[in-house]
Design a protein around this motif. Sequence first.
Motif, short mmCIF file in Angstrom:
data_model
loop_
_atom_site.label_atom_id
_atom_site.label_comp_id
_atom_site.label_asym_id
_atom_site.label_seq_id
_atom_site.Cartn_x
_atom_site.Cartn_y
_atom_site.Cartn_z
N ARG A 1 0.83 -1.20 0.00
CA ARG A 1 0.00 0.00 0.00
C ARG A 1 0.87 1.26 0.00
O ARG A 1 0.58 2.23 -0.70
CB ARG A 1 -0.90 -0.01 1.23
N ALA A 2 1.95 1.23 0.76
CA ALA A 2 2.85 2.38 0.83
C ALA A 2 3.51 2.63 -0.52
O ALA A 2 3.65 3.79 -0.95
CB ALA A 2 3.91 2.16 1.91
N VAL A 3 3.92 1.57 -1.19
CA VAL A 3 4.53 1.71 -2.52
C VAL A 3 3.51 2.29 -3.50
O VAL A 3 3.81 3.18 -4.30
CB VAL A 3 5.07 0.36 -3.03
N ALA A 4 2.29 1.77 -3.45
CA ALA A 4 1.23 2.25 -4.34
C ALA A 4 0.95 3.73 -4.11
O ALA A 4 0.78 4.50 -5.07
CB ALA A 4 -0.05 1.44 -4.13
N GLU A 5 0.91 4.14 -2.86
CA GLU A 5 0.63 5.55 -2.54
C GLU A 5 1.75 6.46 -3.02
O GLU A 5 1.50 7.51 -3.62
CB GLU A 5 0.42 5.71 -1.03
N ALA A 6 2.99 6.06 -2.77
CA ALA A 6 4.13 6.89 -3.18
C ALA A 6 4.20 7.02 -4.70
O ALA A 6 4.41 8.11 -5.23
CB ALA A 6 5.43 6.29 -2.63
N ALA A 7 4.00 5.91 -5.39
CA ALA A 7 4.06 5.93 -6.85
C ALA A 7 2.93 6.78 -7.43
O ALA A 7 3.14 7.57 -8.36
CB ALA A 7 3.99 4.51 -7.40
N THR A 8 1.73 6.59 -6.90
CA THR A 8 0.57 7.33 -7.40
C THR A 8 0.74 8.83 -7.18
O THR A 8 0.49 9.64 -8.09
CB THR A 8 -0.70 6.84 -6.69
N ASP A 9 1.17 9.22 -5.99
CA ASP A 9 1.31 10.64 -5.70
C ASP A 9 2.40 11.29 -6.57
O ASP A 9 2.23 12.40 -7.07
CB ASP A 9 1.61 10.85 -4.22
N THR A 10 3.50 10.58 -6.76
CA THR A 10 4.57 11.11 -7.61
C THR A 10 4.10 11.26 -9.05
O THR A 10 4.34 12.28 -9.70
CB THR A 10 5.80 10.19 -7.56
N PHE A 11 3.41 10.24 -9.54
CA PHE A 11 2.93 10.28 -10.92
C PHE A 11 1.92 11.39 -11.13
O PHE A 11 2.00 12.15 -12.10
CB PHE A 11 2.32 8.93 -11.29
N LEU A 12 0.96 11.51 -10.23
CA LEU A 12 -0.09 12.51 -10.41
C LEU A 12 0.45 13.93 -10.25
O LEU A 12 -0.04 14.86 -10.91
CB LEU A 12 -1.23 12.25 -9.44
N ARG A 13 1.44 14.14 -9.39
CA ARG A 13 2.04 15.46 -9.29
C ARG A 13 2.65 15.89 -10.63
O ARG A 13 2.66 17.07 -10.98
CB ARG A 13 3.10 15.50 -8.19
N ALA A 14 3.14 14.91 -11.38
CA ALA A 14 3.76 15.21 -12.67
C ALA A 14 2.75 15.33 -13.80
O ALA A 14 2.95 16.11 -14.73
CB ALA A 14 4.79 14.13 -13.01
N TYR A 15 1.65 14.57 -13.73
CA TYR A 15 0.78 14.45 -14.90
C TYR A 15 -0.63 15.02 -14.76
O TYR A 15 -1.36 15.10 -15.75
CB TYR A 15 0.69 12.99 -15.34
N LEU A 16 -1.03 15.42 -13.57
CA LEU A 16 -2.35 16.02 -13.47
C LEU A 16 -2.39 17.34 -14.24
O LEU A 16 -1.39 18.05 -14.34
CB LEU A 16 -2.72 16.29 -12.01
N THR A 17 -3.55 17.66 -14.76
CA THR A 17 -3.70 18.93 -15.47
C THR A 17 -3.58 20.09 -14.48
O THR A 17 -3.87 19.94 -13.30
CB THR A 17 -5.07 19.01 -16.17
N PRO A 18 -3.12 21.27 -14.96
CA PRO A 18 -3.01 22.44 -14.08
C PRO A 18 -4.33 22.71 -13.36
O PRO A 18 -5.41 22.66 -13.96
CB PRO A 18 -2.67 23.57 -15.05
#
Length: 214
Positions: free
Chosen positions: A190-207
């Motif tokens: 779960r911790a790996v999933a959370e870290a990966a998801t948060d890092t990815f979304l910080r980079a790819y979410l729309t402004p």
Amino acid sequence: MAAPARGRIDKRQQILAAAFAVFARRGYAQTCVQEIADEAGVAKPTVYNHLTDKGTLFREALLTAAEVVSAETLAAVDTLRDVGDDPRPAFLDSAYRLLQVCAGERGRSLHRLAYAQAEDFADLALQVQQRTSVRLREALADRLARLALAGRLRACDPDTAAEQYLALLTGPLEARSHLGARKIPATELRAVAEAATDTFLRAYLTPGSEKATP
């Protein structure tokens, strides 16, 4: 005529499942066909009748397992069809499901067996990779492309984005599992999933969507 054909297919699947279990437990070199027959609950000649030799058993058992792993990972990616107003829960759920498959007994055994015998089965590791990681990356890229077109993610190369997201998941997974030798607790997954998801979304979410991630 249909019933005998169905029975033969079922018997073959029974043997392949038994073969994968024994190979995973004993390794290729230490496994004998009689052990597989005993595991499957059939006579040794029955094994040879369905699959001609130990090498064929190994190849077909791994490719069958790869199809199962592929179906499970594709189902995890399919949850990204509807991300809702806040993308994070859907991405987190998908990531956690993917990690559960990869860190599960079948996933770990498949990875270990395919690469341990890569020298003797030169093309098998590539076939396993094609049916698992390549299919997964392509399916994830398709989901990300659709989300970008819908304005949920910023414009990007979906293949690169998918590759990066999977790297954020599988890199820590391999390190924590000691390349598949250690079973990872659910809390760590779960911790790996959370870290990966948060890092990815910080980079790819729309402004303007950054508030969806911590």
